[in-house]
Design an enzyme around this catalytic site. Structure first.
Site, PDB file in Angstrom:
ATOM      1  N   GLU A 146      -1.197  -9.013   4.849  1.00 25.56           N
ATOM      2  CA  GLU A 146      -0.950  -8.981   6.341  1.00 25.56           C
ATOM      3  C   GLU A 146      -2.297  -8.776   7.083  1.00 25.56           C
ATOM      4  O   GLU A 146      -1.820  -9.209   8.053  1.00 25.56           O
ATOM      5  CB  GLU A 146       0.344  -8.210   6.937  1.00 25.56           C
ATOM      6  CG  GLU A 146      -0.458  -6.857   6.833  1.00 25.56           C
ATOM      7  CD  GLU A 146       0.122  -5.741   6.004  1.00 25.56           C
ATOM      8  OE1 GLU A 146       0.054  -6.184   4.582  1.00 25.56           O
ATOM      9  OE2 GLU A 146      -1.142  -4.484   6.081  1.00 25.56           O
ATOM     10  N   HIS A 159      -3.568  -5.787   0.831  1.00 28.27           N
ATOM     11  CA  HIS A 159      -2.543  -5.582   1.969  1.00 28.27           C
ATOM     12  C   HIS A 159      -2.710  -7.506   2.389  1.00 28.27           C
ATOM     13  O   HIS A 159      -3.899  -7.409   3.284  1.00 28.27           O
ATOM     14  CB  HIS A 159      -3.684  -4.866   3.317  1.00 28.27           C
ATOM     15  CG  HIS A 159      -3.426  -3.226   3.729  1.00 28.27           C
ATOM     16  ND1 HIS A 159      -2.388  -2.589   4.332  1.00 28.27           N
ATOM     17  CD2 HIS A 159      -3.708  -2.844   3.156  1.00 28.27           C
ATOM     18  CE1 HIS A 159      -2.438  -1.730   4.400  1.00 28.27           C
ATOM     19  NE2 HIS A 159      -3.630  -1.514   2.748  1.00 28.27           N
ATOM     20  N   CYS A 212       0.984  -0.915  -0.482  1.00 24.40           N
ATOM     21  CA  CYS A 212      -0.147  -0.410   0.127  1.00 24.40           C
ATOM     22  C   CYS A 212       0.600   1.020  -0.196  1.00 24.40           C
ATOM     23  O   CYS A 212       1.582   1.574  -1.050  1.00 24.40           O
ATOM     24  CB  CYS A 212      -1.042  -0.425   1.373  1.00 24.40           C
ATOM     25  SG  CYS A 212      -2.241   1.259   0.964  1.00 24.40           S
TER      26      CYS A 212
END
Lengths: 224, 79
Positions: free
Chosen positions: A196, A194, A86
Site C-alpha cells: 500500500e 508494504h 506487516c
C-alpha cells in the site's frame, strides 16, 4: 469489491491501505477491533500495519485475540480473502491463520528501506497480476520481520507453492528469504513489505498497485 | 495467590538479542560467558485459592496468550 480494514489501537497503516484499496476500485469500510461481527458482504478483510497494542507481549499477540478476530477467522474459514501487511502479518500468524513465527530482525535494527522482492507464486488473487520471478519493490519498515518456521513447515510452504514474495537481499534473516506467505487455500496472504506504500506514483513506486488490482479483478470474476 | 510465568525461547530458535547481550558482557570485561538467551517473566496476582486449580488456569493462560508455543516454552511457578 467490498473490503473491510480492521483498526486496532496502535494500527497506523489503516488509512494507507484503505486509500490503496479505494484507488483500485474497492468499496472500503473501517472495522473497529471491538466489533464482534464484520460488516455484511465483505470480499476482503485487510489487517493493516502499525504497532497494535504497542507490540506488547509479542507483536500482534493481543490484537490477534481482539473480539473482531473471531469473526475474521470465521470469515477466512468460510473462504473469504484476508490480507495482512506487516503488523497484520504478525496478527494473522498469532491468530493461527498462517504458519510460522515472525521474530526480531537478525541484525536487531529496525529496517526502513525499499526492498527488492521476487514474486513467488502468481497463483492467488493477490499475486495474479504479477509474473513468477518478477522483481518488484515495496518498502519495508519493521523491527520484527524475520520469518521463522521448522523444516516441515518450510518444506510444506515450498512444496505447495505458497511463498508469495521473497527478498532479493534479505534485510531481516527470514528463512528461505520469505517475505510473504499464503494459507493452504491461498486466500489468506501475509507479507512484511508494504504494497500500500507502493501504490501511488507520487510516493515512490507503484509496484504494489497490482496487488490490489488483482484482488479487484478476482472479485469481479466471482461476480462480487 | 502470586504466580510467576517464565517464558523462554525453545532450544534451537535463534536469539540475536541473547547474542547481543553476550557480546556486550564481553565488552564490559566479563570473561567466560557462553551462550546467553533472553526470556521474560510475567507476574500475576490470582484470586484462586487452590494451587492445583491455579496451576491449571495458568497453563491455559500460557497456551492461550502468554507464550507463543511455536517458538517459546513456559514454566509456571506458584509463590
Amino acid at each position: 469489491m467490498r473490503a473491510g480494514v480492521v483498526v486496532f489501537p496502535g494500527s497506523n497503516c489503516d488509512r494507507d491501505i484503505a486509500v490503496a484499496l479505494g484507488a483500485a476500485g474497492a468499496d472500503v469500510t473501517m472495522v473497529w477491533h471491538k466489533d464482534a461481527d464484520l460488516p455484511a458482504g465483505l470480499d476482503l478483510v485487510a489487517i493493516p500495519g502499525g504497532f497494535s497494542f504497542g507490540d506488547y507481549l509479542r507483536c500482534g499477540a493481543i490484537a490477534a485475540r481482539a473480539p473482531v478476530m473471531r469473526a475474521v477467522v470465521a470469515f477466512a474459514e468460510g473462504g473469504g480473502h484476508v490480507l495482512g501487511v506487516c503488523n497484520g502479518f504478525q496478527v494473522l500468524i498469532e491468530a493461527g491463520l498462517l504458519p510460522g513465527a515472525l521474530m526480531r530482525n537478525a541484525g536487531l535494527k529496525f529496517v526502513c528501506a525499499p526492498a527488492a522482492l521476487g514474486v513467488g507464486t502468481p497463483d492467488s488473487a493477490f499475486t495474479r497480476a504479477y509474473l513468477r520471478s518478477e522483481t518488484v519493490s515495496f518498502p519495508v519498515a519493521h523491527h520484527d520481520g524475520a520469518f521463522i518456521a521448522d523444516d516441515d513447515t518450510l518444506a510444506m510452504l515450498e512444496g505447495e507453492d505458497r511463498v508469495a514474495f521473497r527478498y532479493r537481499a534479505n534485510p531481516n534473516g527470514s528463512m528461505n528469504d520469505i517475505a510473504g506467505v499464503l494459507s493452504a487455500n491461498r486466500r489468506v496472504l501475509g507479507l512484511m513489505p508494504h504494497p500500500e506504500r507502493a501504490a501511488d506514483p507520487a510516493l515512490g513506486g507503484t509496484d504494489g498497485a497490482r496487488l490490489f488490482a488483482g484482488l479487484i479483478d478476482a472479485a469481479a470474476l466471482q461476480g462480487a | 495467590m502470586k504466580a510467576r510465568v517464565h517464558v523462554t525461547l525453545k532450544r534451537g530458535v535463534l536469539d540475536p538479542q541473547g547474542e547481543a547481550v553476550r557480546h556486550a558482557l564481553g565488552s564490559l570485561g566479563f570473561a567466560g560467558v557462553g551462550e546467553v538467551r533472553v526470556g521474560k517473566v510475567i507476574e500475576l496476582d490470582l484470586d484462586a485459592a487452590d494451587p492445583e486449580a491455579a496451576r491449571a488456569e495458568l497453563d491455559a493462560m500460557c497456551r492461550a496468550l502468554l507464550a507463543n508455543t511455536v517458538i517459546e516454552n513456559y514454566e509456571v511457578e506458584i509463590a
